[in-house]
Design an enzyme around this catalytic site. Structure first.
Site, short mmCIF file in Angstrom:
data_model
loop_
_atom_site.label_atom_id
_atom_site.label_comp_id
_atom_site.label_asym_id
_atom_site.label_seq_id
_atom_site.Cartn_x
_atom_site.Cartn_y
_atom_site.Cartn_z
N CYS A 49 -39.43 30.52 73.63
CA CYS A 49 -38.33 30.89 72.75
C CYS A 49 -38.66 32.20 72.04
CB CYS A 49 -38.10 29.79 71.71
SG CYS A 49 -37.66 28.20 72.45
N GLY A 75 -35.83 33.48 76.32
CA GLY A 75 -34.97 32.30 76.33
C GLY A 75 -33.53 32.68 76.58
N ASN A 151 -40.88 28.23 68.03
CA ASN A 151 -41.35 28.55 69.37
C ASN A 151 -42.63 27.77 69.62
OD1 ASN A 151 -42.05 29.73 71.81
ND2 ASN A 151 -42.91 31.55 70.88
N GLY A 152 -42.62 26.92 70.65
CA GLY A 152 -43.81 26.13 70.95
C GLY A 152 -43.45 24.72 71.32
N TYR A 289 -47.20 36.85 82.29
CA TYR A 289 -45.80 36.71 82.71
C TYR A 289 -44.78 36.82 81.59
CZ TYR A 289 -41.63 34.31 84.56
OH TYR A 289 -40.36 33.97 84.93
#
Length: 525
Positions: A49, A75, A151-152, A289
């Site tokens: 995210c 995202g 985020n996570g 990535y």
């Protein structure tokens, strides 16, 4: 036990057999093969995210919009912005499914008045992809209004949710992020404080929390996910990646430290460190990535790291070839480094279509590998009759990589060599990356020889852990490498998680059963 093979070269057989295969916060084809290819999101791990926040700027919503636009790669399921003018004013929120540009137009942004804002762009790792799970989440509780963007992935989410539900909490979503809000919203006179609430969550979490008086940035003590602080025209800004600062011309100040709770209010900045110190475990896959190549993480440019990964790969597994081509976009820099190191011409033979929507028709009966070709089309003239090296950042399931090799063979490539700029993925991620189950990871199911044969390549080489880490210029003990090595910095108990999920599922089934449905007013006569 991880297999020792990293490089494989096969003598190619023309008859390849492919079928085998303050305020609220207090203190401080081979030819006719009938294969079904996955979509892009099935072939690669899903993105993380993206978070963005602003404190003290009159155009907070617009800045957040541009910040989320820069973080769109993290995202693409949903996007949302919440704004505030401070104490005594109502939070304003707009969120929806889709890309940032689809969710927000001028009319929506004009309604989001305020000098503070937080924004979120989402890919789901816990919780389904529906509007109810779109963030930021907003609540009005005993502490006042609060909004949160996360985020996570929390590894103890099910335990905490089970506990909170037993105490009467009512959940509106299936996202683990909502659990954090429930913990934060508990009144202090019940023995709960904000910092103690944060200590209860375990796993990977970078958070931006907005109360009526403050903007708070939180990063878990392992530092799995990136989060940075910047400044613009006297206002403070927060972002998952520094590329968002570049877009709005904000000055990068520093990264939020692992275990830090940074509180921004009218008096400025102050930090708390409520967690027990841990060995840093930054996610290596951010460099490989996820992160944009123009972002700075750990003081190093991501694109430069990827280029060096390509050089390391070339030094470890050189090959005589006529052309090096990347799998765009994440393989571009590794392929460039590989080509530079071996002095082989570099070219973009795969052309990416950047205008593909989130969903489209999949006429598998008409075009078998439509999902692959619609994203990347091959310029046949560049590869015909040539020895080709294809450089990709990773191979997860292998089906998409295999289809691209088929395309190259059909285009007349004389040889096809595959090089991968990270080690084989053999283990699941429990910290926020949507890697599939280990049984679906090609490197966990096959030996390197079998992968080489399955892909239909003349040789196959993966970068090893040592070379990958060396490319970052940082020590190995700064990173989480669990998806490569199986060494998890924070242990996860899959059996316990499964037990709680099964229990909740059984409870849901009981509620749906009319004969066993609980009677809410049984005590009333």
């Amino acid at each position: 036990m991880p297999r020792p093979y990293i490089f494989v070269q096969l003598v190619r057989n023309d008859s390849l057999n492919v079928a085998r295969f303050s305020g609220s916060f207090g203190v401080t084809s081979p030819d006719k093969i009938d294969i079904v290819e996955p979509t892009e999101t099935e072939a690669y791990p899903r993105h993380e995210c993206g978070l963005f926040g602003v404190f003290g700027h009159p155009n907070a919503a617009v800045l957040t919009y541009y910040g989320l636009f820069a973080l769109q790669h993290r995202g693409q399921e949903s996007a949302g912005i919440v704004t505030s003018n401070g104490p005594g004013t109502s939070f304003l929120v707009h969120k929806d499914m889709g890309l940032v540009s689809q969710v927000f137009g001028q009319a929506e942004l004009e309604k989001l008045k305020g000098t503070r804002a937080i924004g979120h762009t989402r890919y789901s790792t816990t919780g389904t992809s529906t509007i109810k799970n779109a963030q930021p989440f907003v609540v009005d509780c005993v502490r006042g209004q609060m909004a949160i963007a996360h985020n996570g992935n929390l590894i103890n989410a099910d335990l905490l949710r089970d506990e909170l539900e037993r105490k009467g909490s009512i959940f509106q979503t299936t996202a683990d992020s909502e659990i954090i809000l429930h913990l934060l919203a508990r009144p202090a006179d019940n023995g709960a404080s904000v910092l103690s609430a944060l200590r209860r969550i375990e796993g990977a979490f970078s958070l931006i929390i907005m109360s009526e008086r403050e903007l708070i940035a939180v990063r878990d003590p392992f530092g799995w996910r990136p989060l940075s602080l910047g400044k613009l025209d006297g206002a403070y800004v927060l972002a998952s990646e520094t590329c968002a600062f570049d877009l709005i011309h904000a000055e990068f100040i520093r990264e939020i430290e692992p275990g830090e709770v940074l509180i921004i209010d009218e008096d400025g900045l102050r930090s708390e460190f409520p967690f027990q110190p841990q060995q840093p475990a930054f996610c290596m896959f951010e460099y490989v990535y996820f992160a944009r190549p123009d972002s700075i993480i750990g003081g190093v440019n991501v694109g430069k790291v990827r280029t060096e990964m390509g050089r390391e790969l070339a030094r470890k597994f050189p090959v005589e070839a006529d052309i090096v081509i990347p799998v765009p976009d994440s393989g571009n820099y590794a392929a460039l480094g590989f080509a530079q190191e071996l002095n082989i011409p570099y070219s973009h033979a795969f052309v990416r279509n950047h205008y593909i929507g989130r969903s489209f028709l999949q006429p598998s009966q008409l075009i078998r590998d439509f999902d692959v070709r619609v994203k990347l089309n091959l310029i046949k003239e560049m590869v015909a009759g040539k020895r080709v090296v294809v450089v990709d950042d990773s191979i997860v399931r292998g089906t998409t990589a295999r289809a691209r090799v088929v395309n190259l063979r059909e285009a007349g490539a004389k040889e096809v060599h595959m090089r991968v700029s990270c080690p084989p993925h053999r283990f699941a991620c429990h910290y926020g990356i949507d890697f599939p189950d280990p049984e679906k990871l090609i490197a966990n199911k096959m030996s390197m020889e079998e992968i080489c044969e399955y892909l239909g390549v003349d040789s196959l080489g993966y970068l090893d852990v040592e070379g990958m880490v060396r490319a970052t210029g940082q020590p190995v003990n700064k990173f989480c490498l669990a998806c490569f090595t199986g060494n998890y910095p924070l242990p996860v108990d899959p059996a316990l998680d499964k037990f709680i999920m099964e229990k909740r599922e059984n409870r849901s089934k009981a509620l749906a059963d009319q004969e066993t449905h609980p009677t809410l007013f049984a005590d009333l006569k």
